[in-house]
Design an enzyme around this catalytic site. Structure first.
Site, mmCIF file in Angstrom:
data_model
loop_
_atom_site.group_PDB
_atom_site.id
_atom_site.type_symbol
_atom_site.label_atom_id
_atom_site.label_comp_id
_atom_site.label_asym_id
_atom_site.label_seq_id
_atom_site.Cartn_x
_atom_site.Cartn_y
_atom_site.Cartn_z
ATOM 1 N N TYR A 148 0.851 -1.187 0.000
ATOM 2 C CA TYR A 148 0.000 0.000 0.000
ATOM 3 C C TYR A 148 0.887 1.237 0.000
ATOM 4 C CZ TYR A 148 -3.399 3.476 1.680
ATOM 5 O OH TYR A 148 -4.201 4.585 1.822
ATOM 6 N N ASP B 212 9.186 2.982 -0.201
ATOM 7 C CA ASP B 212 8.134 3.590 0.599
ATOM 8 C C ASP B 212 8.365 3.164 2.047
ATOM 9 O OD1 ASP B 212 5.905 4.338 1.978
ATOM 10 O OD2 ASP B 212 4.463 3.608 0.495
ATOM 11 N N LYS C 67 4.116 8.994 8.809
ATOM 12 C CA LYS C 67 3.869 8.401 10.133
ATOM 13 C C LYS C 67 4.861 8.912 11.198
ATOM 14 C CE LYS C 67 0.868 4.961 8.346
ATOM 15 N NZ LYS C 67 0.860 4.135 7.178
HETATM 16 C C1 LIG Z 1 0.201 4.683 5.777
HETATM 17 C C2 LIG Z 1 0.966 4.451 4.542
HETATM 18 C C3 LIG Z 1 0.944 5.343 3.465
HETATM 19 C C4 LIG Z 1 -0.009 6.505 3.406
HETATM 20 O O1 LIG Z 1 0.215 7.448 4.385
HETATM 21 P P1 LIG Z 1 -1.003 8.460 4.776
HETATM 22 O O2 LIG Z 1 -0.350 9.417 5.705
HETATM 23 O O3 LIG Z 1 -2.057 7.611 5.384
HETATM 24 O O4 LIG Z 1 -1.450 9.095 3.510
HETATM 25 C C5 LIG Z 1 1.800 5.133 2.415
HETATM 26 N N1 LIG Z 1 2.634 4.079 2.395
HETATM 27 C C6 LIG Z 1 2.677 3.193 3.391
HETATM 28 C C7 LIG Z 1 3.658 2.072 3.340
HETATM 29 C C8 LIG Z 1 1.832 3.324 4.484
HETATM 30 O O5 LIG Z 1 1.834 2.400 5.449
#
Ligand SMILES: *Cc1c(COP(=O)(O)O)cnc(C)c1O
Length: 422
Positions: free
Chosen positions: A142, A237, A265
């Site tokens: 994701y 990511d 995060k």
């Molecule tokens: C949470 C998450 C996102 C998105 O971040 P948001 O602040 O919710 O937009 C993108 N990549 C990964 C791996 C994530 O866990």
């Protein structure tokens, strides 16, 4: 005082599904959400005043726990000076410098407001830099709700069993190529066919949105080699793994250097912050240096920057190894308790992340994660919650520990697990 249920029913009148992020609705565990009133350390309190040990931790940001005294104090001080000026401030420069020091592959960084913005913008700059349009992503990873990254996006999408991505134009979806996680042969095959069209590979170096799935040895290194061979960029990511798997993220832990990194995060210390960064020659395509447009009204605001900066300062002095050891010991005990009840259990654990899959097979990708028995998970989740243990309401989300979880929290959790009946 209203109960969680009353408030949630009211929320459903005004907010789609009553929530502002789908997994929170607890649909897949056939439950309804608790409305949370406050948090302290590793504990949260519902509107009813009931106390829970929290293993969600806002889905990752709160590695220092709720209302950490130093973070809270610094944020109060910052708020007193003004919330946002739409002009540069010293705190954003300090945060950028701290990120660069911790993650040396990030020569330059642009700060945004969420992980989604980070991945969206990283892809844009990758396309501009390479002059190519396609992106290779992994099934079950994701990367936020970016249009062309929603294909097979694990997590919330998997939990809700939404088959496609309505609202995303077909032409956009076609720019996304998919490979199974941990499968370098599939990646090679895709590059053999489309190599000259692929702007970037984007990957969670430690997958955290199909449950926790670590990379096989060599998986990331081979992605590095393949992207070099074809002149594509490698984007890590690290929105979950950054400052969690180790202070320098998964790239430090596995010693593989991406061209671009997405963060989120933890770097916001509980506030809305994302960032993307990497090689200067790529990042300098961004306006005002170059012509790739990207911007944000509240990006880099002093309050969020202060929360992030204080968090990173504290983390730079934290003992990640002992957090990993404590988490592993706890996760193993928990999995043994469940296994002793005769249900199939597979534990994946790394750093302060783990997942318990209700399957007897090894979980290495999205397909094997899907073998988990969601009915068993549902029983586990609901019985733990009744006993004051707040787990992610989906088997495809990580269980998060933090620097403030104590052995007492773990013991209490293990005692609750002993009482679960399947
Ligand atoms: C949470 C998450 C996102 C998105 O971040 P948001 O602040 O919710 O937009 C993108 N990549 C990964 C791996 C994530 O866990």
């Amino acid at each position: 005082m209203s109960s969680s249920e009353e408030l949630f029913n009211k929320a459903k009148q005004f907010i789609p599904g009553g929530v502002n992020s789908p997994v929170r609705a607890c649909n897949s565990v056939e439950s309804t959400p608790l409305l949370i009133k406050k948090g302290s350390g590793s504990h949260i309190f519902s509107e009813e005043g009931e106390e829970y040990i929290d293993y969600v931790m806002s889905w990752g940001p709160l590695i220092l726990g709720h209302t950490h005294p130093e973070v809270t104090r610094e944020v109060h001080n910052a708020v007193d000076q003004g919330s946002s000026f739409g002009a540069p401030c010293s705190q954003e420069i300090q945060l950028a410098e701290s990120i660069r020091q911790a993650v040396p592959s990030i020569e330059k960084v642009r700060i945004v407001n969420s992980g989604t913005e980070a991945t969206m913008s990283a892809l844009r700059v990758a396309r501009a830099h390479t002059g190519k349009n396609k992106v290779l992503k992994f099934i079950g990873c994701y990367h936020g709700h970016v249009d062309n990254l929603l294909a097979q996006a694990g997590s919330g999408v998997a939990t809700l069993a939404i088959p496609g991505t309505p609202g995303v134009p077909e032409e956009t979806a076609k720019q996304t190529l998919l490979a199974p996680y941990n499968d370098n042969d599939a990646v090679e095959a895709i590059f053999e066919q489309h190599g000259d069209e692929i702007a970037a590979i984007i990957v969670e170096p430690v997958a955290g949105n199909m449950g926790m799935v670590p990379p096989r040895s060599e998986f990331l290194q081979k992605l590095r080699e393949t992207s070099n061979k074809y002149g594509s960029l490698l984007i890590f990511d690290e929105v979950i793994s950054g400052f969690r798997i180790s202070f320098g993220g998964a790239q430090e832990y596995y010693n593989v250097t991406p061209d671009l990194t997405c963060l989120g995060k933890i770097i916001g210390g509980g506030f809305s912050v994302g960032a993307f960064g990497g090689r200067s020659d790529i990042m300098d395509h961004l306006a005002p240096c170059g012509s790739v447009y990207q911007s944000g009204t509240l990006a880099g605001n002093p309050v969020a920057m202060t929360a992030g900066l204080t968090t990173l300062n504290l983390l730079s002095k934290s003992d990640y190894q002992s957090l990993a050891n404590d988490t592993r010991e706890f996760a193993q005990e928990l999995s043994e308790i469940l296994a002793s009840k005769g249900v199939p259990i597979r534990l994946n654990c790394l750093g302060s992340l783990f997942s318990l899959f209700f399957t007897s097979e090894e979980v290495t990708d999205f397909d094997s994660a899907q073998k988990t028995d969601l009915n068993l998970f549902k029983k586990f989740y609901n019985q733990m919650r009744k006993q004051g243990i707040y787990l992610p309401p989906s088997n495809f989300e990580c269980i998060f520990t933090s620097f403030v979880h104590t052995r007492k929290d773990f013991e209490q959790t293990l005692e609750a697990a002993k009482k679960v009946e399947f």
